[in-house]
Write an enzyme that holds these catalytic residues in place. Structure first.
Site, mmCIF file in Angstrom:
data_model
loop_
_atom_site.group_PDB
_atom_site.id
_atom_site.type_symbol
_atom_site.label_atom_id
_atom_site.label_comp_id
_atom_site.label_asym_id
_atom_site.label_seq_id
_atom_site.Cartn_x
_atom_site.Cartn_y
_atom_site.Cartn_z
ATOM 1 N N GLY A 157 84.893 106.198 21.843
ATOM 2 C CA GLY A 157 84.196 105.008 22.329
ATOM 3 C C GLY A 157 84.797 103.732 21.775
ATOM 4 N N SER A 158 83.959 102.723 21.636
ATOM 5 C CA SER A 158 84.419 101.392 21.239
ATOM 6 C C SER A 158 84.641 101.309 19.733
ATOM 7 C CB SER A 158 83.385 100.339 21.662
ATOM 8 O OG SER A 158 82.169 100.523 20.945
ATOM 9 N N VAL A 159 85.375 100.271 19.330
ATOM 10 C CA VAL A 159 85.658 100.059 17.910
ATOM 11 C C VAL A 159 84.374 99.717 17.150
ATOM 12 C CG1 VAL A 159 86.911 98.610 16.269
ATOM 13 C CG2 VAL A 159 88.016 99.346 18.385
ATOM 14 N N CYS A 205 90.837 103.992 27.669
ATOM 15 C CA CYS A 205 91.086 103.419 26.340
ATOM 16 C C CYS A 205 92.576 103.357 26.014
ATOM 17 C CB CYS A 205 90.336 104.218 25.272
ATOM 18 S SG CYS A 205 90.731 105.969 25.263
ATOM 19 N N VAL A 263 81.187 100.594 17.717
ATOM 20 C CA VAL A 263 80.376 101.786 17.461
ATOM 21 C C VAL A 263 81.123 102.741 16.539
ATOM 22 C CG1 VAL A 263 79.155 103.723 18.520
ATOM 23 C CG2 VAL A 263 79.238 101.518 19.691
ATOM 24 N N GLY A 264 82.454 102.778 16.648
ATOM 25 C CA GLY A 264 83.244 103.626 15.758
ATOM 26 C C GLY A 264 83.046 103.258 14.300
ATOM 27 N N GLU A 274 88.246 108.448 18.288
ATOM 28 C CA GLU A 274 89.218 108.079 19.320
ATOM 29 C C GLU A 274 88.708 106.789 19.936
ATOM 30 O OE1 GLU A 274 91.107 107.134 22.285
ATOM 31 O OE2 GLU A 274 89.880 108.592 23.349
#
Length: 451
Positions: free
Chosen positions: A287-289, A343, A291-292, A309
């Site tokens: 997912g997104s940075v 992505c 939320v990562g 990822e």
């Protein structure tokens, strides 16, 4: 006297003729023997070798054909037995909400502690269930992805969300024995004469959090890997792809072991917070940075390893000496596949100043070649996942000068393939991940300056 002389010369001629014939026959015989020696010494081994190679190839092809037929028959019989087993099983992995998360986590840890997931037989059986699920529900899965992402051509779903998954499961099943075997490794001289081995043991309960842009691929592939490694798995599907989440939730509940799996696909941020509060032995997130970072911080509290990822700004650098036509085709495919919602797709282009105008013209031509004069009506161009994302992308178009495209329809969740020039380098278009079909083109003096 004349008659006797004539008779003598006639006999003499016959003798000479016979002698010449014998000499010719001797020469033919010598030539034949020489030819036979040459053939036996040179030609015959070559022919026999070629025949042996041909027979060996035919035997190898026959072996693989026989193995394929046997595996197909065994697979069919196994699929039937697995189907009967599923029909007899009354309990299924159930959906859950925030309050159920601690109990779900404890159940999965207890199932792993029992040792049920460790044997080869359990792993290959669950991978078989997963393979059956994909094969027996192909149309339903493809239809759900097409509905969520507005894809008119099912071939794109086959390429990105179905065939890759099936191929990955087949690969895991084919090499599972090999993956489970210990691997011999280097032994330090201080420990000799001991030997060193790496044992590939499962970690326990794994949390898989999948995104919406490739909702089947990025959910089932990590699930299959966790199963092959012998783990219990909790799968959190993205609610932004509701049709796919509903289909996968129903199918996973029907096909998978109820003790060792849990599936959730309706709730959003609230249940993500609850899932990250409990301890998992490994977390896989795509997912997104932003939320990562939250996932990594939550994993760090429990010292749990995580596989992230994430998206990002992926520039494509274009040199002025290359084939710009070919470069434009590759950039267009990498950028506009899945409407730019990839992505690893091209985020923006850095091109040498001398080639910028030519590259933009080639991109314009390729856009028409791929999607026609009206991409909104094209069978090959999908839609944005939501109206909110469509509004965000429409706002980003204002951060530069639109050269190609620029059309948007929020209600239809449509953003046209768009090329943008004169980009504000401090705007969100260049600081945040675009994740859409907007392609900024930025000129640089040289490749060195781009790097």
């Amino acid at each position: 006297s004349t008659q006797s002389t004539w008779g003598f010369s006639l006999r003499r001629k016959k003798q000479l003729r016979a002698r010449m014939l014998n000499q010719i026959l001797d020469q033919i015989l010598v030539a034949a023997v020489g030819a036979a020696d040459y053939v036996s010494a040179n030609v015959l081994p070559y022919v026999l070798t070629r025949c042996f190679v041909c027979y060996a190839i035919l035997a190898l092809l026959g072996f693989y054909l026989l193995r394929f037929v046997v595996r197909a028959v065994l697979w069919r019989l196994g699929a039937r037995s697995r189907r009967l087993l599923r029909d007899r099983t009354s309990t299924r992995p159930s959906e859950f909400n925030e309050a159920d998360v601690p109990a779900i986590n404890a159940r999965l840890h207890a199932a792993f502690a029992s040792g049920k997931t460790r044997p080869y037989e359990w792993r290959i059986e669950q991978l078989g269930h997963l393979r059956d699920m994909m094969a027996e529900n192909r149309d339903a899965i493809i239809g759900a992805v097409c509905k969520d992402l507005g894809k008119k051509n099912p071939q794109e779903v086959l390429a990105s969300d179905f065939n890759i998954v099936v191929s990955d499961i087949d690969e895991l099943m084919h090499h599972l024995h090999e993956y489970m075997e210990p691997t011999k490794t280097y032994t330090n001289i201080a420990a000799m004469p001991a030997s060193s081995w790496i044992y590939h043991d499962p970690v326990g309960a794994v949390l898989v959090m999948s995104p919406w842009n490739y909702p089947v691929n990025l959910a089932i592939v990590p699930l299959a890997g966790a199963i092959a490694a012998g783990n219990c798995v909790c799968v959190k599907l993205s609610p932004h792809a509701p049709a796919t989440a509903a289909v996968l939730t129903q199918l996973l509940q029907r096909y998978m072991d109820p003790e060792c799996f849990a599936i959730e696909g309706k709730l959003g941020r609230t249940i993500i917070g609850a899932l990250l509060e409990v301890k998992w032995d490994h977390i896989m997130f795509t997912g997104s940075v932003s939320v990562g970072r939250i996932v990594a911080q939550a994993a760090a509290k429990h010292l749990a390893p995580c596989t992230l990822e994430l998206g990002g700004k992926n520039p494509c650098i274009v040199d002025s000496t290359i084939d710009l036509r070919l470069a434009a085709r590759r950039i267009a495919w990498g950028k506009w596949f899945n409407a730019g919602q990839t992505c690893l797709g091209v985020d923006y282009v850095l091109v040498e100043e001398s080639a910028k105008a030519r590259l933009i013209e080639e991109l314009r031509r390729v856009c028409i070649e791929f999607y026609g004069e009206n991409p909104e009506a094209s069978m090959s161009f999908p839609r944005i996942i939501s109206q909110a994302e469509t509004q965000r992308l429409a706002g980003l178009m204002k951060c530069g000068r639109v050269l190609v495209g620029g059309q948007s329809n929020v209600e239809q969740k449509y953003i046209a393939p768009t090329i943008i020039d004169d980009v504000d380098m401090e705007s969100k278009l260049m600081t945040d991940e675009i994740f859409g079909p907007l392609l900024p083109v930025v000129a640089v003096k040289s490749v060195r300056h781009a790097v």
